[in-house]
Write an enzyme that holds these catalytic residues in place. Structure first.
Site, PDB file in Angstrom:
ATOM      1  N   ARG A  24      66.946  12.149  57.932  1.00 44.74           N
ATOM      2  CA  ARG A  24      67.984  11.884  58.942  1.00 44.74           C
ATOM      3  C   ARG A  24      67.364  11.525  60.281  1.00 44.74           C
ATOM      4  O   ARG A  24      66.474  12.219  60.775  1.00 44.74           O
ATOM      5  CB  ARG A  24      68.859  13.138  59.109  1.00 44.74           C
ATOM      6  CG  ARG A  24      69.867  13.021  60.245  1.00 44.74           C
ATOM      7  CD  ARG A  24      70.698  14.270  60.344  1.00 44.74           C
ATOM      8  NE  ARG A  24      69.965  15.410  60.846  1.00 44.74           N
ATOM      9  CZ  ARG A  24      69.826  15.738  62.133  1.00 44.74           C
ATOM     10  NH1 ARG A  24      70.358  14.967  63.054  1.00 44.74           N
ATOM     11  NH2 ARG A  24      69.172  16.821  62.492  1.00 44.74           N
ATOM     12  N   HIS A  34      65.770  22.487  58.879  1.00 46.67           N
ATOM     13  CA  HIS A  34      66.711  22.125  59.943  1.00 46.67           C
ATOM     14  C   HIS A  34      67.967  21.413  59.452  1.00 46.67           C
ATOM     15  O   HIS A  34      69.034  21.585  60.021  1.00 46.67           O
ATOM     16  CB  HIS A  34      65.989  21.234  60.947  1.00 46.67           C
ATOM     17  CG  HIS A  34      66.831  20.839  62.123  1.00 46.67           C
ATOM     18  ND1 HIS A  34      67.439  21.762  62.950  1.00 46.67           N
ATOM     19  CD2 HIS A  34      67.184  19.625  62.606  1.00 46.67           C
ATOM     20  CE1 HIS A  34      68.110  21.128  63.899  1.00 46.67           C
ATOM     21  NE2 HIS A  34      67.988  19.837  63.706  1.00 46.67           N
ATOM     22  N   HIS A  48      62.660  20.695  61.011  1.00 46.67           N
ATOM     23  CA  HIS A  48      62.523  20.345  62.429  1.00 46.67           C
ATOM     24  C   HIS A  48      61.125  20.749  62.859  1.00 46.67           C
ATOM     25  O   HIS A  48      60.683  21.864  62.581  1.00 46.67           O
ATOM     26  CB  HIS A  48      63.573  21.076  63.275  1.00 46.67           C
ATOM     27  CG  HIS A  48      63.729  20.470  64.627  1.00 46.67           C
ATOM     28  ND1 HIS A  48      62.768  20.591  65.610  1.00 46.67           N
ATOM     29  CD2 HIS A  48      64.723  19.716  65.170  1.00 46.67           C
ATOM     30  CE1 HIS A  48      63.175  19.934  66.690  1.00 46.67           C
ATOM     31  NE2 HIS A  48      64.360  19.406  66.451  1.00 46.67           N
ATOM     32  N   GLU A  87      65.321   9.997  71.555  1.00 48.51           N
ATOM     33  CA  GLU A  87      64.709  10.969  70.652  1.00 48.51           C
ATOM     34  C   GLU A  87      63.861  10.248  69.620  1.00 48.51           C
ATOM     35  O   GLU A  87      63.909   9.019  69.504  1.00 48.51           O
ATOM     36  CB  GLU A  87      65.792  11.825  69.973  1.00 48.51           C
ATOM     37  CG  GLU A  87      66.526  12.721  70.938  1.00 48.51           C
ATOM     38  CD  GLU A  87      67.607  13.573  70.289  1.00 48.51           C
ATOM     39  OE1 GLU A  87      68.049  14.540  70.939  1.00 48.51           O
ATOM     40  OE2 GLU A  87      68.030  13.270  69.171  1.00 48.51           O
ATOM     41  N   ARG A 139      60.831  12.901  62.357  1.00 50.45           N
ATOM     42  CA  ARG A 139      60.590  14.335  62.207  1.00 50.45           C
ATOM     43  C   ARG A 139      59.680  14.693  61.040  1.00 50.45           C
ATOM     44  O   ARG A 139      58.896  15.631  61.133  1.00 50.45           O
ATOM     45  CB  ARG A 139      61.932  15.060  62.043  1.00 50.45           C
ATOM     46  CG  ARG A 139      62.711  15.100  63.330  1.00 50.45           C
ATOM     47  CD  ARG A 139      64.091  15.652  63.120  1.00 50.45           C
ATOM     48  NE  ARG A 139      64.767  15.781  64.410  1.00 50.45           N
ATOM     49  CZ  ARG A 139      66.030  16.130  64.539  1.00 50.45           C
ATOM     50  NH1 ARG A 139      66.762  16.383  63.485  1.00 50.45           N
ATOM     51  NH2 ARG A 139      66.569  16.228  65.730  1.00 50.45           N
TER      52      ARG A 139
END
Length: 525
Positions: A378, A343, A235, A111, A282
């Site tokens: 994060r 998110h 997100h 990811e 992100r």
């Protein structure tokens, strides 16, 4: 009134991990706000990050986490969590979580922000499988009592003792039972907050409806410090659909080759903005999509994985594929319309590596905390991992220090002798909508001081209204949530105004540079 050895507020990954780890020695009560599986854990699509691939190392995982966190992470805390990840995965396997495998080994996906494939997953519904396994283990244990439909109002502290004490010790919680409409007090020697994040402070969010910052707001009112609330992760890819408001399209779609396209031109825009393209962290991707939407007056951008074989897409993303088909979108043949949405709450209650807060008797784990793991942003799939590590850490510390935890003294019953039933529920709905709208417009992906000040002024006015309402009427679930939403919004705005730089998830046009020294924003009640 109920009394147990340990009280856990929240029935997701962090809460149930703590419960399962404590139950062999102690009587544990777990309170859920609604149904036991309604929290964020069950919604998590992506997976859990752990160093399991040959060639990958703890140092690589630590470094990726630090880079994503824009240097604000506590390196010692990151190492503490990363090193415990493989063991956490093994324990979940022992509980029966059916992680995807390939050629006899765990299948690892990659990811955004990760330098290696290290995401273990159950297709694209990891959270649901984890929730099921933990819940099954908790339900089977005779020492665990699971109590749904309990809406926590406030922590019971020394101020609520029959003999008043200002020591700040936490003895449990006052909670509204949805089924009876009555408020009861639940006491214990140790209380663990595992209440999740504050996503519903925003108009667009991937969080479940109950993510209203309850634990953060309750801990703050009880006297615990709260840190880094300005770092709200958006997100990049939430489904844009008029009927379905919060369906997340997992990061793994981009990890397996999905491309972001401008729907007007059909062209990719990420490669021009970042060498990592769609696999950038992100905050970078969310800002890029936000800029594309604003510049061209779009409602959404396209996420396209239709160039991959149809069987590959269906095998990797069965849940998403099926959900989209039901909405008339075939992701094997056409792009998915997406927008950024709130998110994850990277800030929260200040905790140490044992999950201890500032208040004696109070622990916290998961998204409601700020441990130093995430820093200013994060890293994908570190969130479920945090729940397992800190749920277990809190349980271990409670067990080791049990003899130092005094039994709870008599606590006063909830007093509603001076309130009446509400005659204006419309006020709650109006205020809730107003908060979520101005937080989205003024405290969103890109911020300015002027917008933040506007939000602060509205919060001030709403504080007066809500305090007046709360003082005159019986509590309802909606009123409790509104009070917590407003408190959380206040903490976010105060933190954002305090940070005079852009770092990670906090991007302000008035302070676009990043300072050389990284410092947490710590609010003291």
């Amino acid at each position: 009134m109920s009394t147990s050895d340990v009280l856990i507020i929240g029935s997701g990954a962090a809460g149930l991990t703590a419960a399962v780890n404590l139950a062999d020695r102690f009587r544990v009560t777990v309170l859920a706000k609604g149904a036991l599986d309604e929290g964020s854990t069950a919604w998590a699509q992506g997976g859990i990050a752990a160093v399991l691939e040959p060639g990958d190392t703890f140092d690589h995982h630590v470094e990726d986490t630090m880079v994503a966190g824009a240097g604000l992470n506590d390196r010692g805390m990151v190492e503490f969590v990363v090193e415990r990840a493989p063991a956490a995965i093994a324990r979940l396997q022992a509980l029966g979580v059916p992680f995807a495998e390939e050629a006899g080994a765990l299948h690892l996906t990659r990811e955004g922000g990760h330098s290696h494939r290290r995401i273990v997953h159950v297709a694209d519904a990891t959270g649901w499988a984890v929730q099921e396994a933990l819940q099954r283990a908790a339900e089977a244990h005779p020492n665990i009592t699971l109590v749904p439909d309990q809406v926590a109002i406030d922590l019971a502290t020394g101020r609520h003792e029959e003999r008043y004490s200002g020591a700040g010790h936490v003895w449990g919680v006052y909670a509204l039972d949805r089924r009876t409409g009555r408020v009861g007090v639940h006491t214990a020697r140790a209380t663990v907050l595992a209440t999740g994040g504050a996503g519903r402070t925003y108009l667009f969010s991937t969080a479940p409806r109950g993510a209203t910052g309850d634990g953060i707001a309750m801990a703050w009112r009880a006297g615990a410090r709260v840190s880094n609330m300005e770092f709200m992760q958006f997100h990049p890819t939430c489904l844009y659909h008029l009927e379905v408001k919060n369906f997340l399209i997992t990061e793994a779609v981009r990890g397996e080759g999905g491309r972001l396209l401008n729907p007007r031109t059909g062209s990719r825009f990420m490669p021009d903005l970042d060498p990592r393209a769609e696999l950038a962290p992100r905050d970078v991707v969310a800002r890029a999509i936000d800029a594309e939407i604003k510049r061209d007056g779009l409602d959404y951008v396209h996420l396209d994985i239709s160039h991959q074989p149809a069987d590959f897409v269906r095998a990797h993303f069965p849940t998403i594929h099926e959900k989209l088909l039901g909405l008339g979108i075939d992701m094997t043949r056409e792009p998915i319309p997406v927008v950024p949405a709130q998110h994850y709450t990277c800030g929260g209650i200040v905790v140490d590596r044992d999950g201890r807060t500032d208040l004696p008797g109070l622990y916290a784990a998961g998204e409601c905390t700020q441990s130093g793991l995430h820093g200013a942003n994060r890293l994908a799939s570190n969130s479920l991992l945090e729940c397992f590590v800190f749920g277990e850490a809190a349980a271990t510390h409670i067990a080791e220090c049990w003899n130092e935890l005094p039994p709870p003294p008599p606590i006063r019953a909830w007093d509603e002798s001076r309130v009446a039933d509400s005659d204006e529920e419309v006020v709650i709905k109006q205020n809730w909508t107003e908060i979520r709208r101005f937080m989205w417009n003024y405290v969103g992906i890109v911020r300015t001081t002027k917008r933040l000040q506007r939000a602060a002024r509205r919060i001030q006015l709403l504080n007066e209204e809500v305090a007046d309402y709360y003082g005159h009427f019986r509590v309802t679930p909606d009123l409790i949530e509104l009070r917590n939403l407003l408190q959380t919004a206040d903490l976010i705005v105060r933190s954002a105004l305090h940070r005079h730089e852009s770092r990670g998830l906090h991007y302000t046009l008035d302070w676009p540079e990043t300072r050389p020294d990284a410092a947490d924003t710590v609010l003291v009640p």
